[in-house]
Design a protein around this motif. Structure first.
Motif, PDB file in Angstrom:
ATOM      1  N   VAL A  82       0.886  -1.184   0.000  1.00 20.74           N
ATOM      2  CA  VAL A  82       0.000   0.000   0.000  1.00 20.74           C
ATOM      3  C   VAL A  82       0.914   1.221   0.000  1.00 20.74           C
ATOM      4  O   VAL A  82       1.850   1.280   0.805  1.00 20.74           O
ATOM      5  N   GLU A  83       0.653   2.176  -0.884  1.00 18.99           N
ATOM      6  CA  GLU A  83       1.590   3.290  -1.019  1.00 18.99           C
ATOM      7  C   GLU A  83       0.884   4.591  -1.390  1.00 18.99           C
ATOM      8  O   GLU A  83      -0.063   4.589  -2.192  1.00 18.99           O
ATOM      9  N   HIS A  84       1.367   5.703  -0.809  1.00 21.39           N
ATOM     10  CA  HIS A  84       0.912   7.033  -1.226  1.00 21.39           C
ATOM     11  C   HIS A  84       1.799   7.490  -2.380  1.00 21.39           C
ATOM     12  O   HIS A  84       2.996   7.179  -2.397  1.00 21.39           O
ATOM     13  N   PRO A  85       1.262   8.248  -3.333  1.00 22.17           N
ATOM     14  CA  PRO A  85       2.119   8.722  -4.427  1.00 22.17           C
ATOM     15  C   PRO A  85       3.106   9.778  -3.941  1.00 22.17           C
ATOM     16  O   PRO A  85       2.863  10.442  -2.927  1.00 22.17           O
ATOM     17  N   ALA A  86       4.196   9.939  -4.694  1.00 25.75           N
ATOM     18  CA  ALA A  86       5.153  11.006  -4.379  1.00 25.75           C
ATOM     19  C   ALA A  86       4.736  12.293  -5.085  1.00 25.75           C
ATOM     20  O   ALA A  86       4.857  13.382  -4.517  1.00 25.75           O
TER      21      ALA A  86
END
Ligand SMILES: C[S@@+](CC[C@H](N)C(=O)[O-])C[C@H]1O[C@@H](n2cnc3c(N)ncnc32)[C@H](O)[C@@H]1O
Length: 384
Positions: A82-86
């Protein structure tokens, strides 16, 4: 008269990842609609040492750069990351000058903490001659995401791409084993397995429409991502290549051209296996072409078919499969399926065809018995 949109740089911070904000180059009308991100409902599965449980990033070979690889067996539907965008950048934006454009992309990268912008700058840029390094990275790695927007905003102004530092290390395959799902509320994407992935296997996703023929896919990948696809589905001998292209075309059209649950469920003139046989054939083609991303719509209909047939054993088996496929991709569907499994009679039209067929058999038998017993038979004029 509509004026041209103005763009500004915004940053979003995340409670679950305070040192990893996201910088956005965004239409000011859309910026007003950005959510206050909630915590994602799931987090990346980790080992006891805090490293990702399922994957590592390492070289995928000289011509591919880095890639994502499974460190252990990953079951179908499992959450990988699970990741937030940069960064988030617009797909369509007209700057007054190329200097203004270059400055906007540089300012976007500079809005991030150093550790994040430095890592971002190491990502692939397949257009070094056309645009600045920063814009090239946005274009090469940007994945389409939906942002909230006011209804009146033009369609082309709604298109945005997100760059994820880790998800976007996964390379392309025309038979991918993973996909990711964007969630606007938590401003994050979840990468999940489309089929079982073996330890050491590369984790891949799609960069192009994989239902198109190989020549179209390869041309698109070359012009947009700067590589010639050599995946197993683009390097077949000519006759197998034509068969693969035809299968993909058929699958794309399948649910428009073949029987589906809705038309069949209450049509007793059709055989009970009419839709099931067709969907089993589609699922076999999907497996052969490595397109498991297309499975769930067919699996859902197989469940509904078994439900209307009142076949509880088969229904439970397929519903279990659908639940696994939907867990990350469509949590609402996974919840609905759990409800069905808790009480099969809650499934729409549970056993309807079985009941109707039994009623018809009963009526037929009754009718036959009545005919046998009808006194008119005994006093038929033919007897005299
Ligand atoms: C989003 S990046 C993927 C991660 C990249 N490999 C890296 O090292 O950062 C996209 C770029 O990776 C390379 N790539 C991705 N899939 C590939 C494939 N199937 N074959 C060759 N190169 C590929 C291309 O250079 C493409 O422009």
């Amino acid at each position: 008269m509509s004026s041209s949109p103005t763009f500004s740089i915004a940053t979003l911070h995340f409670d679950d990842a305070p040192s990893s904000p996201c910088a956005l180059l965004i239409d000011t009308r859309i910026a007003l609609h950005l959510p206050t991100p909630t915590r994602p409902s799931r987090t990346t599965p980790l080992t006891d040492n805090g490293t990702p449980l399922f994957f590592e990033i390492k070289s995928a070979g000289a011509h591919k750069g880095l890639g994502m690889f499974a460190t252990r067996a990953i079951p179908t539907g499992a959450l990988i990351l699970v990741e937030h965008p940069a960064i988030i950048t617009p797909a369509n934006v007209h700057f007054p000058s190329s200097e203004a454009r270059d400055e906007a992309y540089r300012a976007l990268f500079d809005a991030l903490p150093d550790h994040r912008s430095e890592e971002l700058r190491t990502m692939t840029n397949c257009r070094p001659e056309d645009v600045t390094h920063e814009e090239g990275i946005s274009r090469t790695n940007g994945t389409a995401v939906e942002l909230g927007h006011p209804d009146e905003i033009e369609v082309e102004a709604r298109e945005y791409g997100a760059v994820f530092l880790t998800i976007n290390r996964s390379n392309h395959s025309c038979g991918p084993n993973a996909a990711h799902k964007w969630d606007l509320a938590s401003f994050s994407s979840s990468l999940y397995a489309l089929r079982p992935i073996a330890p050491g296997e590369e984790i891949t996703m799609i960069y192009t429409d994989v239902t198109q023929p190989s020549t179209t896919r390869r041309a698109h990948l070359l012009s947009h991502y700067g590589f010639l696809c050599t995946c197993p589905f683009c390097t077949l001998p000519p006759t197998s290549q034509s068969a693969s292209d035809a299968a993909r075309f058929e699958l794309r059209e399948w649910r428009h051209t073949r029987p589906v649950y809705a038309g069949w469920a209450t049509d007793l003139c059709r055989a009970d296996s009419f839709v099931l046989d067709s969907h089993f054939a589609a699922l076999e083609l999907i497996r052969r072409e490595g397109l498991e991303g297309m499975e769930s719509a067919f699996v859902r209909e197989v469940c509904l078919c078994y439900a209307v047939l009142g076949e509880e054993g088969e229904f439970r088996e397929w519903a279990g499969r659908l639940e696994g496929l939907s867990e990350v991709r469509d949590p609402g569907m996974a919840k609905e399926v759990r409800g069905w499994l808790g009480d099969v009679k809650s499934v729409p039209k549970w056993g309807w065809r079985k009941k109707k067929r039994m009623q018809m058999t009963r009526k037929k038998k009754q009718h036959e018995e009545e005919e046998e017993e009808d006194p008119a038979d005994y006093f038929s004029p033919l007897m005299f």
